[in-house]
Design a protein around this motif. Structure first.
Motif, PDB file in Angstrom:
ATOM      1  N   LEU A  29      20.457  -3.507  47.897  1.00  0.00           N
ATOM      2  CA  LEU A  29      21.078  -3.347  48.944  1.00  0.00           C
ATOM      3  C   LEU A  29      22.493  -2.556  48.853  1.00  0.00           C
ATOM      4  O   LEU A  29      23.087  -3.130  47.808  1.00  0.00           O
ATOM      5  N   ASP A  30      22.903  -1.667  49.497  1.00  0.00           N
ATOM      6  CA  ASP A  30      24.252  -1.288  49.421  1.00  0.00           C
ATOM      7  C   ASP A  30      25.467  -2.181  50.510  1.00  0.00           C
ATOM      8  O   ASP A  30      24.564  -3.183  50.888  1.00  0.00           O
ATOM      9  N   ASP A  31      26.566  -1.920  50.254  1.00  0.00           N
ATOM     10  CA  ASP A  31      27.564  -2.881  50.891  1.00  0.00           C
ATOM     11  C   ASP A  31      27.323  -3.207  52.292  1.00  0.00           C
ATOM     12  O   ASP A  31      27.210  -4.141  52.899  1.00  0.00           O
ATOM     13  N   GLU A  32      26.910  -1.800  52.873  1.00  0.00           N
ATOM     14  CA  GLU A  32      26.755  -2.201  54.306  1.00  0.00           C
ATOM     15  C   GLU A  32      25.424  -2.911  54.767  1.00  0.00           C
ATOM     16  O   GLU A  32      25.440  -3.532  55.684  1.00  0.00           O
ATOM     17  N   GLU A  33      24.239  -2.477  54.000  1.00  0.00           N
ATOM     18  CA  GLU A  33      23.195  -3.251  54.168  1.00  0.00           C
ATOM     19  C   GLU A  33      23.325  -4.641  53.941  1.00  0.00           C
ATOM     20  O   GLU A  33      22.626  -5.703  54.674  1.00  0.00           O
ATOM     21  N   ALA A  34      23.961  -4.987  52.998  1.00  0.00           N
ATOM     22  CA  ALA A  34      24.096  -6.519  52.409  1.00  0.00           C
ATOM     23  C   ALA A  34      25.051  -7.193  53.512  1.00  0.00           C
ATOM     24  O   ALA A  34      24.743  -8.403  53.830  1.00  0.00           O
ATOM     25  N   THR A  35      26.099  -6.597  54.054  1.00  0.00           N
ATOM     26  CA  THR A  35      26.933  -7.286  55.092  1.00  0.00           C
ATOM     27  C   THR A  35      25.939  -7.589  56.373  1.00  0.00           C
ATOM     28  O   THR A  35      26.003  -8.613  56.814  1.00  0.00           O
ATOM     29  N   ALA A  36      25.231  -6.473  56.942  1.00  0.00           N
ATOM     30  CA  ALA A  36      24.234  -6.568  57.871  1.00  0.00           C
ATOM     31  C   ALA A  36      23.282  -7.702  57.807  1.00  0.00           C
ATOM     32  O   ALA A  36      22.944  -8.453  58.704  1.00  0.00           O
ATOM     33  N   THR A  37      22.684  -7.656  56.770  1.00  0.00           N
ATOM     34  CA  THR A  37      21.542  -8.627  56.265  1.00  0.00           C
ATOM     35  C   THR A  37      22.287 -10.212  56.375  1.00  0.00           C
ATOM     36  O   THR A  37      21.656 -10.966  56.888  1.00  0.00           O
ATOM     37  N   ALA A  38      23.490 -10.372  55.728  1.00  0.00           N
ATOM     38  CA  ALA A  38      24.044 -11.702  55.697  1.00  0.00           C
ATOM     39  C   ALA A  38      24.502 -12.184  57.167  1.00  0.00           C
ATOM     40  O   ALA A  38      24.302 -13.144  57.623  1.00  0.00           O
ATOM     41  N   VAL A  39      25.075 -11.038  57.970  1.00  0.00           N
ATOM     42  CA  VAL A  39      25.385 -11.606  59.260  1.00  0.00           C
ATOM     43  C   VAL A  39      24.246 -11.854  60.134  1.00  0.00           C
ATOM     44  O   VAL A  39      24.046 -12.879  60.858  1.00  0.00           O
ATOM     45  N   SER A  40      23.105 -11.213  60.147  1.00  0.00           N
ATOM     46  CA  SER A  40      21.877 -11.420  60.589  1.00  0.00           C
ATOM     47  C   SER A  40      21.309 -12.714  60.388  1.00  0.00           C
ATOM     48  O   SER A  40      20.652 -13.601  61.068  1.00  0.00           O
ATOM     49  N   LEU A  41      21.183 -13.151  58.880  1.00  0.00           N
ATOM     50  CA  LEU A  41      20.812 -14.217  58.321  1.00  0.00           C
ATOM     51  C   LEU A  41      21.646 -15.587  58.844  1.00  0.00           C
ATOM     52  O   LEU A  41      20.891 -16.592  59.453  1.00  0.00           O
ATOM     53  N   ARG A  42      22.869 -15.373  59.120  1.00  0.00           N
ATOM     54  CA  ARG A  42      23.838 -16.373  59.821  1.00  0.00           C
ATOM     55  C   ARG A  42      23.417 -16.483  61.105  1.00  0.00           C
ATOM     56  O   ARG A  42      23.373 -18.080  61.387  1.00  0.00           O
ATOM     57  N   ARG A  76      34.561  -9.654  48.218  1.00  0.00           N
ATOM     58  CA  ARG A  76      35.313  -8.750  49.069  1.00  0.00           C
ATOM     59  C   ARG A  76      34.017  -8.654  50.306  1.00  0.00           C
ATOM     60  O   ARG A  76      34.566  -8.423  51.563  1.00  0.00           O
ATOM     61  N   LEU A  77      32.640  -8.635  49.960  1.00  0.00           N
ATOM     62  CA  LEU A  77      31.563  -8.641  50.948  1.00  0.00           C
ATOM     63  C   LEU A  77      31.628  -9.714  51.832  1.00  0.00           C
ATOM     64  O   LEU A  77      31.102  -9.941  53.112  1.00  0.00           O
ATOM     65  N   ARG A  78      31.748 -11.000  51.080  1.00  0.00           N
ATOM     66  CA  ARG A  78      31.724 -12.411  51.755  1.00  0.00           C
ATOM     67  C   ARG A  78      32.835 -12.442  52.912  1.00  0.00           C
ATOM     68  O   ARG A  78      32.572 -12.556  54.055  1.00  0.00           O
ATOM     69  N   ALA A  79      34.015 -11.754  52.597  1.00  0.00           N
ATOM     70  CA  ALA A  79      35.162 -11.625  53.588  1.00  0.00           C
ATOM     71  C   ALA A  79      34.864 -10.738  54.747  1.00  0.00           C
ATOM     72  O   ALA A  79      34.891 -11.043  55.781  1.00  0.00           O
ATOM     73  N   GLU A  80      34.013  -9.692  54.363  1.00  0.00           N
ATOM     74  CA  GLU A  80      33.604  -8.841  55.616  1.00  0.00           C
ATOM     75  C   GLU A  80      32.453  -9.455  56.363  1.00  0.00           C
ATOM     76  O   GLU A  80      32.605  -9.380  57.860  1.00  0.00           O
ATOM     77  N   VAL A  81      31.808 -10.233  55.705  1.00  0.00           N
ATOM     78  CA  VAL A  81      30.583 -11.056  56.385  1.00  0.00           C
ATOM     79  C   VAL A  81      31.152 -11.980  57.533  1.00  0.00           C
ATOM     80  O   VAL A  81      30.775 -12.304  58.514  1.00  0.00           O
ATOM     81  N   ARG A  82      32.208 -12.756  56.919  1.00  0.00           N
ATOM     82  CA  ARG A  82      32.800 -13.723  57.676  1.00  0.00           C
ATOM     83  C   ARG A  82      33.524 -13.095  59.125  1.00  0.00           C
ATOM     84  O   ARG A  82      33.510 -13.479  60.090  1.00  0.00           O
ATOM     85  N   ALA A  83      34.244 -11.906  58.823  1.00  0.00           N
ATOM     86  CA  ALA A  83      34.877 -11.279  59.981  1.00  0.00           C
ATOM     87  C   ALA A  83      33.820 -10.809  61.028  1.00  0.00           C
ATOM     88  O   ALA A  83      34.126 -11.217  61.960  1.00  0.00           O
ATOM     89  N   VAL A  84      32.963 -10.121  60.561  1.00  0.00           N
ATOM     90  CA  VAL A  84      31.993  -9.793  61.420  1.00  0.00           C
ATOM     91  C   VAL A  84      31.398 -10.960  62.232  1.00  0.00           C
ATOM     92  O   VAL A  84      31.020 -10.911  63.647  1.00  0.00           O
ATOM     93  N   TYR A  85      30.753 -11.890  61.648  1.00  0.00           N
ATOM     94  CA  TYR A  85      30.254 -13.230  62.011  1.00  0.00           C
ATOM     95  C   TYR A  85      31.077 -13.891  63.135  1.00  0.00           C
ATOM     96  O   TYR A  85      30.798 -14.253  64.262  1.00  0.00           O
ATOM     97  N   GLY A  86      32.507 -13.795  62.778  1.00  0.00           N
ATOM     98  CA  GLY A  86      33.625 -14.778  63.532  1.00  0.00           C
ATOM     99  C   GLY A  86      33.841 -13.813  64.521  1.00  0.00           C
ATOM    100  O   GLY A  86      34.307 -14.488  65.639  1.00  0.00           O
ATOM    101  N   ALA A  87      33.546 -12.485  64.677  1.00  0.00           N
ATOM    102  CA  ALA A  87      33.836 -11.888  65.838  1.00  0.00           C
ATOM    103  C   ALA A  87      32.686 -11.681  67.059  1.00  0.00           C
ATOM    104  O   ALA A  87      32.466 -10.840  67.846  1.00  0.00           O
ATOM    105  N   THR A  88      31.665 -12.452  66.486  1.00  0.00           N
ATOM    106  CA  THR A  88      30.291 -12.218  67.192  1.00  0.00           C
ATOM    107  C   THR A  88      29.964 -13.537  68.094  1.00  0.00           C
ATOM    108  O   THR A  88      30.079 -14.440  67.727  1.00  0.00           O
ATOM    109  N   GLU A  89      29.466 -13.441  69.171  1.00  0.00           N
ATOM    110  CA  GLU A  89      29.253 -14.397  70.158  1.00  0.00           C
ATOM    111  C   GLU A  89      27.674 -14.302  70.494  1.00  0.00           C
ATOM    112  O   GLU A  89      27.108 -13.115  70.417  1.00  0.00           O
TER     113      GLU A  89
END
Length: 319
Positions: free
Chosen positions: A76-89, A117-130
């Motif tokens: 997975l590239d960075d964007e795919e890994a971030t999207a996958t992690a947010v979806s799994l959360r 660095r990707l963990r931080a992005e995942v937390r940011a996206v997840y934290g901005a999602t309802e």
């Protein structure tokens, strides 16, 4: 060429094959800066890892990545890994049957290898999602990942736990499985101090720290059944047993698993076991099921049901 360079090139080849349906050997060689022969060797390396790389000869032929009989490692590239992690959360706390636990296992695997660095992005996206879901108690996804890893790796965990009476106690446990009831998350674990199985609400846990102590997994009860019994029976003053003249599945649609347990009792009847601190609430809860029912235990509940019947009769003007 070093092993590291070869590995990096094979991973680049895999990324190219995932990018579009088909490549010629010449196109891949140009992208990778190698010869056609090197491309063929790298394709064989991917096949050895379980990637089904198909080759076709002739004009318009080339290499393509097909579906296989088993799932090989994913790149997975960075964007795919971030999207996958947010979806799994999000899925780990969802309502799709069986998806929560599987998502949590996958999230634990992905989080383990993800760069900070990707963990931080995942937390940011997840934290901005309802999400619009049924009301429940929110659990930090990092806590879920920590406990999921401990369950997977058979590692003892230490944490502070707030009891029902408000006391804060340190506990050390051998975690087995997490169970979601829809509103809450529970951990089933072996309590090393009490030398017995216990359930813990995740929202009452803090300062959760995995230790370096690995334990040998011991035989254990079914986690889902154990947690259900614990949350529907143990905490309450009264334990009601009510025979209901209805199929078990029909009653389960009306009684959530965190409220009561429903067992088949043959001949069109089922047995409802539900705990409570208020007899009047238990009597009203049984009456609202709108099925023929027989109260088996406790005797005080039969008296509360009789009082409820008299009040209802008086309210309707028939008493």
């Amino acid at each position: 060429m070093t092993v590291e360079a070869t590995t990096e090139r094979v991973l680049r080849l895999l990324a190219l094959l995932q990018r579009r349906p088909s490549w010629t050997a010449a196109e891949l060689a140009a992208e990778l800066g190698v010869t056609d022969r090197s491309v063929r060797r790298d394709v064989e390396r991917l096949r050895a890892l379980g990637y089904p790389v198909h080759a076709t000869a002739g004009v318009g032929g080339g290499y393509r990545l097909a579906a296989g009989t088993r799932l090989p490692p994913l790149l997975l590239d960075d964007e795919e890994a971030t999207a996958t992690a947010v979806s799994l959360r999000l899925a780990s706390g969802g309502t799709v049957a069986g998806a929560g636990e599987a998502a949590l296992r996958a999230l634990a695997k992905l989080d383990q290898v993800m760069p900070p660095r990707l963990r931080a992005e995942v937390r940011a996206v997840y934290g901005a999602t309802e999400t619009l879901t049924a009301p429940g108690i929110e659990i930090d996804a990092d806590l879920l990942v920590t406990l999921a890893r401990a369950c997977r790796d058979a590692v003892r965990v230490r944490f502070h736990y707030a009891t029902r009476d408000g006391e804060d106690r340190e506990r050390t446990v051998e975690p087995v499985r997490m169970v979601a009831t829809g509103r809450r998350w529970y951990l089933m674990a072996w309590d090393t101090d009490r030398t017995d199985w216990r359930t813990f609400r995740l929202d009452r846990m803090r300062d959760v720290t995995p230790t370096t102590w690995r334990f040998r997994p011991r035989p254990h009860p079914d986690p889902a059944a154990y947690v259900q019994r614990a949350v529907t029976e143990s905490p309450y003053r009264y334990l009601a047993r009510i025979r209901v003249h209805a199929p078990p599945d029909q009653v389960r649609e009306l009684v959530p698993p965190q409220v009561g347990r429903v067992d088949d009792d043959h001949d069109g009847w089922c047995l409802l076991t539900v705990g409570g601190d208020d007899l009047n609430w238990l009597a009203a809860h049984a009456a609202r099921l709108d099925f023929e029912a027989q109260i088996l235990d406790p005797p005080e509940l039969r008296e509360a049901a009789a009082r409820l019947a008299r009040r209802l009769a008086s309210m309707s003007g028939t008493g």
